[in-house]
Design an enzyme around this catalytic site. Structure first.
Site, PDB file in Angstrom:
ATOM      1  N   LYS A  55       0.856  -1.191   0.000  1.00 11.30           N
ATOM      2  CA  LYS A  55       0.000   0.000   0.000  1.00 11.30           C
ATOM      3  C   LYS A  55       0.895   1.244   0.000  1.00 11.30           C
ATOM      4  O   LYS A  55       1.515   1.579   0.997  1.00 11.30           O
ATOM      5  CB  LYS A  55      -0.903   0.009   1.238  1.00 11.30           C
ATOM      6  CG  LYS A  55      -1.879   1.163   1.227  1.00 11.30           C
ATOM      7  CD  LYS A  55      -1.777   1.950   2.512  1.00 11.30           C
ATOM      8  CE  LYS A  55      -2.500   3.262   2.478  1.00 11.30           C
ATOM      9  NZ  LYS A  55      -1.896   4.255   1.577  1.00 11.30           N
TER      10      LYS A  55
ATOM     11  N   GLU B  66       9.525   1.362  10.919  1.00  9.34           N
ATOM     12  CA  GLU B  66      10.587   2.375  10.727  1.00  9.34           C
ATOM     13  C   GLU B  66       9.873   3.711  10.888  1.00  9.34           C
ATOM     14  O   GLU B  66       9.130   4.126   9.998  1.00  9.34           O
ATOM     15  CB  GLU B  66      11.166   2.291   9.310  1.00  9.34           C
ATOM     16  CG  GLU B  66      11.846   0.997   8.999  1.00  9.34           C
ATOM     17  CD  GLU B  66      13.294   0.969   9.450  1.00  9.34           C
ATOM     18  OE1 GLU B  66      13.800   2.017   9.902  1.00  9.34           O
ATOM     19  OE2 GLU B  66      13.885  -0.111   9.367  1.00  9.34           O
TER      20      GLU B  66
ATOM     21  N   CYS C  19      13.807  10.884   7.073  1.00  7.60           N
ATOM     22  CA  CYS C  19      13.619  10.371   8.435  1.00  7.60           C
ATOM     23  C   CYS C  19      14.881  10.507   9.284  1.00  7.60           C
ATOM     24  O   CYS C  19      14.812  10.774  10.473  1.00  7.60           O
ATOM     25  CB  CYS C  19      13.141   8.931   8.396  1.00  7.60           C
ATOM     26  SG  CYS C  19      14.194   7.892   7.397  1.00  7.60           S
TER      27      CYS C  19
ATOM     28  N   GLU D  17       9.341  15.714  16.027  1.00  4.85           N
ATOM     29  CA  GLU D  17       9.787  15.717  14.635  1.00  4.85           C
ATOM     30  C   GLU D  17       8.948  16.686  13.801  1.00  4.85           C
ATOM     31  O   GLU D  17       7.720  16.616  13.815  1.00  4.85           O
ATOM     32  CB  GLU D  17       9.630  14.303  14.064  1.00  4.85           C
ATOM     33  CG  GLU D  17      10.087  14.205  12.626  1.00  4.85           C
ATOM     34  CD  GLU D  17       9.867  12.811  12.053  1.00  4.85           C
ATOM     35  OE1 GLU D  17       8.750  12.292  12.172  1.00  4.85           O
ATOM     36  OE2 GLU D  17      10.813  12.255  11.482  1.00  4.85           O
TER      37      GLU D  17
HETATM   38  P1  NAD Z   1       2.097   8.446   7.886  1.00  3.29           P
HETATM   39  O1  NAD Z   1       2.394   7.608   9.040  1.00  3.29           O
HETATM   40  O2  NAD Z   1       1.007   9.451   7.999  1.00  3.29           O
HETATM   41  O3  NAD Z   1       1.688   7.554   6.621  1.00  3.29           O
HETATM   42  C1  NAD Z   1       2.494   6.473   6.220  1.00  3.29           C
HETATM   43  C2  NAD Z   1       1.627   5.452   5.534  1.00  3.29           C
HETATM   44  O4  NAD Z   1       0.686   4.933   6.475  1.00  3.29           O
HETATM   45  C3  NAD Z   1       0.819   5.989   4.362  1.00  3.29           C
HETATM   46  O5  NAD Z   1       0.797   5.030   3.325  1.00  3.29           O
HETATM   47  C4  NAD Z   1      -0.569   6.144   4.964  1.00  3.29           C
HETATM   48  O6  NAD Z   1      -1.606   6.052   4.021  1.00  3.29           O
HETATM   49  C5  NAD Z   1      -0.618   4.974   5.932  1.00  3.29           C
HETATM   50  N1  NAD Z   1      -1.603   5.124   7.002  1.00  3.29           N
HETATM   51  C6  NAD Z   1      -2.129   6.278   7.507  1.00  3.29           C
HETATM   52  N2  NAD Z   1      -3.035   5.996   8.452  1.00  3.29           N
HETATM   53  C7  NAD Z   1      -3.091   4.644   8.567  1.00  3.29           C
HETATM   54  C8  NAD Z   1      -3.843   3.747   9.384  1.00  3.29           C
HETATM   55  N3  NAD Z   1      -4.743   4.185  10.270  1.00  3.29           N
HETATM   56  N4  NAD Z   1      -3.628   2.426   9.235  1.00  3.29           N
HETATM   57  C9  NAD Z   1      -2.725   1.960   8.348  1.00  3.29           C
HETATM   58  N5  NAD Z   1      -2.009   2.765   7.527  1.00  3.29           N
HETATM   59  C10 NAD Z   1      -2.185   4.096   7.643  1.00  3.29           C
HETATM   60  O7  NAD Z   1       3.489   9.092   7.465  1.00  3.29           O
HETATM   61  P2  NAD Z   1       3.806  10.056   6.252  1.00  3.29           P
HETATM   62  O8  NAD Z   1       3.237  11.374   6.621  1.00  3.29           O
HETATM   63  O9  NAD Z   1       3.427   9.433   4.968  1.00  3.29           O
HETATM   64  O10 NAD Z   1       5.426  10.052   6.303  1.00  3.29           O
HETATM   65  C11 NAD Z   1       6.138  10.831   7.148  1.00  3.29           C
HETATM   66  C12 NAD Z   1       6.570  10.060   8.387  1.00  3.29           C
HETATM   67  O11 NAD Z   1       7.291   8.883   8.048  1.00  3.29           O
HETATM   68  C13 NAD Z   1       7.528  10.856   9.240  1.00  3.29           C
HETATM   69  O12 NAD Z   1       7.159  10.749  10.590  1.00  3.29           O
HETATM   70  C14 NAD Z   1       8.871  10.217   8.985  1.00  3.29           C
HETATM   71  O13 NAD Z   1       9.847  10.361   9.964  1.00  3.29           O
HETATM   72  C15 NAD Z   1       8.516   8.806   8.781  1.00  3.29           C
HETATM   73  N6  NAD Z   1       9.549   8.152   7.966  1.00  3.29           N
HETATM   74  C16 NAD Z   1      10.389   7.250   8.582  1.00  3.29           C
HETATM   75  C17 NAD Z   1      11.394   6.613   7.860  1.00  3.29           C
HETATM   76  C18 NAD Z   1      12.312   5.595   8.494  1.00  3.29           C
HETATM   77  O14 NAD Z   1      12.988   4.883   7.769  1.00  3.29           O
HETATM   78  N7  NAD Z   1      12.367   5.481   9.795  1.00  3.29           N
HETATM   79  C19 NAD Z   1      11.527   6.887   6.500  1.00  3.29           C
HETATM   80  C20 NAD Z   1      10.666   7.798   5.917  1.00  3.29           C
HETATM   81  C21 NAD Z   1       9.667   8.404   6.670  1.00  3.29           C
END
Ligand code: NAD
Length: 495
Positions: A189, A265, A300, A399
């Site tokens: 997804k 992650e 991240c 963050e």
């Molecule tokens: P997010 O958590 O809002 O969304 C990530 C994914 O989760 C998306 O595909 C989203 O549709 C899905 N999602 C949202 N709500 C959900 C639910 N209730 N159930 C299941 N899936 C759901 O994050 P974002 O805004 O897309 O990305 C930014 C975040 O990701 C930041 O906090 C960043 O630090 C983190 N990030 C971490 C890494 C790492 O390797 N540690 C890498 C990149 C980004």
């Protein structure tokens, strides 16, 4: 690197409507819903993507399970899996230009970074996973000569993968290529804010000969599609990159369903610690600014807390501000741009709010602090450096995931270490010092998954990448990444 003329030729190409990919077929969502996809460059509508339902997730998981049980991939010759994964890497490399432009239009990362970090690293990761296919073995346990203890390592079955909008190709490759390499089937997804290149990669997987049902892609909202995947009773492992908020929801969903293993992650608030004895303070200042502001801070591992030894603070900050102000912000499709757009209006608003809160908590804006180019319809923000960030403040602890660098000073190594570890996160860190003993003490003392010394470069597939504390569990990259997608089975045989 791509030429500007190539970018200009590709950047206005119409983008077709996007569909779900289930059991080797492109299809509409069951309720025929569609999500509009806008570009952060100028707010223009790029296309629409199918908005899946929980019923579509059921169909995708069933297809993945059928393909897994059939053995068409899971029990195939390693040489076949290796060939297909290499072919995927080759096709990505052939289409680098097209994928780079498509991705930048979709998620706003400046081309300077996106070209290598997105299709470039995605191709490398598929090749790396391909090379690992025939090098991952079971074990023979040490036993008496009356017993043969065989330790098998088997694919878990169906792996659910949920990814975010920043560097979607890089992150998809880390998880999907590793899960596939050891024989699993996958339901993926992508983020609703950056799905186009993930679907392009899916077309490449199909073309490279990945059997039907082995990779299925369901686009749509996190609350519906992601949640359905997390709660599914027939998903064995869930691999996620994204926010801590959603990570928590996934753990709950697992507990409330089949207790699937969940690998997270998550975010970070990584320290960049500059000691007065750094080998080259000018270089450290330049790298600290350029390294942090790439992809507008939406990385991240971005070291978003600058911890500076008090004795060098004035000169060092002056240099950081000079380098930050010199960063060319603008259209991410221009090769001269060094920092592109924030991915979406929601995140743009979050960045503004963080700056406002930092000011209300006594922070001092040394540069930036404002949105840019609002007349374009795009979501741009100035590289921002805020001094006077106390360890209890919001900017120190939370963050931003945007171009806002907070500055805190320290007097001693002990204080620097306490500050470095003073958040809920433990993803990454950077230390600048010429003192080898101090460098090793800091590496040992900082509770983070990745620590760089006198550098902020990209770490390749040879080393693991993962978080401690509330930055997550499990690792992507390296031979250790495959453990997430394997089960151990012991055969204890009396001879
Ligand atoms: P997010 O958590 O809002 O969304 C990530 C994914 O989760 C998306 O595909 C989203 O549709 C899905 N999602 C949202 N709500 C959900 C639910 N209730 N159930 C299941 N899936 C759901 O994050 P974002 O805004 O897309 O990305 C930014 C975040 O990701 C930041 O906090 C960043 O630090 C983190 N990030 C971490 C890494 C790492 O390797 N540690 C890498 C990149 C980004």
């Amino acid at each position: 690197m791509i030429e500007q003329a190539t970018i200009d030729a590709l950047k206005t190409q119409a983008i077709a409507e996007q569909h779900l990919f289930i059991d080797g077929k492109w299809q509409e969502a069951s309720e025929r819903g569609r999500d509009e996809i806008y570009s952060p460059i100028d707010g223009a509508l790029l296309t629409t993507a199918a908005s899946a339902t929980a019923a579509d997730v059921d169909v995708a998981v069933a297809a993945a399970r059928r393909s897994f049980e059939s053995g068409v991939w899971s029990r195939s010759e390693p040489a076949f899996r290796k060939r297909v994964l290499h072919k995927i890497g080759d096709l990505i490399a052939e289409r680098m230009d097209h994928m780079a432009v498509l991705g930048v239009r979709d998620n706003g990362t400046e081309m300077q970074m996106a070209y290598g970090a997105e299709p470039g690293s995605c191709a490398q990761t598929f090749h790396h996973s391909a090379e690992c296919v025939d090098k991952i073995y079971g074990e023979i346990a040490p036993t008496s000569d009356k017993i043969l203890g065989l330790v098998h390592r088997n694919p878990v079955g169906v792996v659910g993968v949920i990814i975010p909008w920043n560097t979607p190709l890089m992150i998809t490759a880390w998880k999907v290529s590793a899960a596939l390499a050891v024989g699993n089937s996958v339901v993926l997804k992508p983020s609703e804010d950056a799905c186009l290149n993930v679907l392009e990669l899916t077309r490449i997987c199909q073309e490279a000969g990945l059997p039907d049902g082995v990779l299925n892609v369901v686009t749509g909202s996190g609350a519906i599609v992601g949640d359905a995947l997390a709660r599914h009773m027939d998903v064995d492992v869930l691999a996620f990159t994204g926010s801590g908020r959603v990570g928590r929801l996934l753990l709950e969903a697992s507990a409330q369903s089949n207790m699937k293993r969940v690998y997270l992650e998550l975010g970070g608030k990584s320290p960049n610690i500059v000691f007065a004895d750094a080998p080259d303070l000018d270089m450290a200042a330049a790298v600290s600014a350029k390294g942090f502001f790439k992809n507008a801070g939406q990385v991240c591992v971005a070291p978003s807390r600058l911890l500076v030894e008090e004795s060098i603070k004035d000169d060092f900050l002056a240099a950081v501000v000079k380098h930050s102000q010199a960063i060319q912000v603008g259209d991410p499709l221009s090769l001269t741009t060094q920092m592109g757009a924030i991915n979406n209006p929601r995140q743009h608003q979050t960045v503004k709010q963080f700056v406002a809160t930092a000011l209300s908590e006594g922070g001092d804006v040394l540069c930036g602090g404002t949105p840019l180019f609002e007349e374009t319809g795009g979501t741009y923000f100035a590289p921002t450096v805020i001094d006077g960030v106390g360890r209890e403040s919001n900017l120190f602890k939370e963050e931003v995931f945007g171009p806002v660098l907070g500055v805190t000073t320290f007097k001693t190594e002990e204080e620097a270490l306490a500050l470095a570890n003073g958040t809920q996160y433990g993803l990454a860190g950077v230390v600048w010092t010429a003192n080898l003993s101090r460098a090793h003490r800091m590496v040992a003392g900082i509770n983070s998954g990745v620590i760089q010394v006198n550098s902020m470069s990209r770490i390749g597939n040879e080393a693991p990448m993962g978080g401690m504390k509330q930055s997550g569990n499990g690792v992507d990259k390296s031979l250790h990444a495959f453990d997430k997608y394997l089960d151990y089975k012991t055969a204890w045989i009396h001879l």
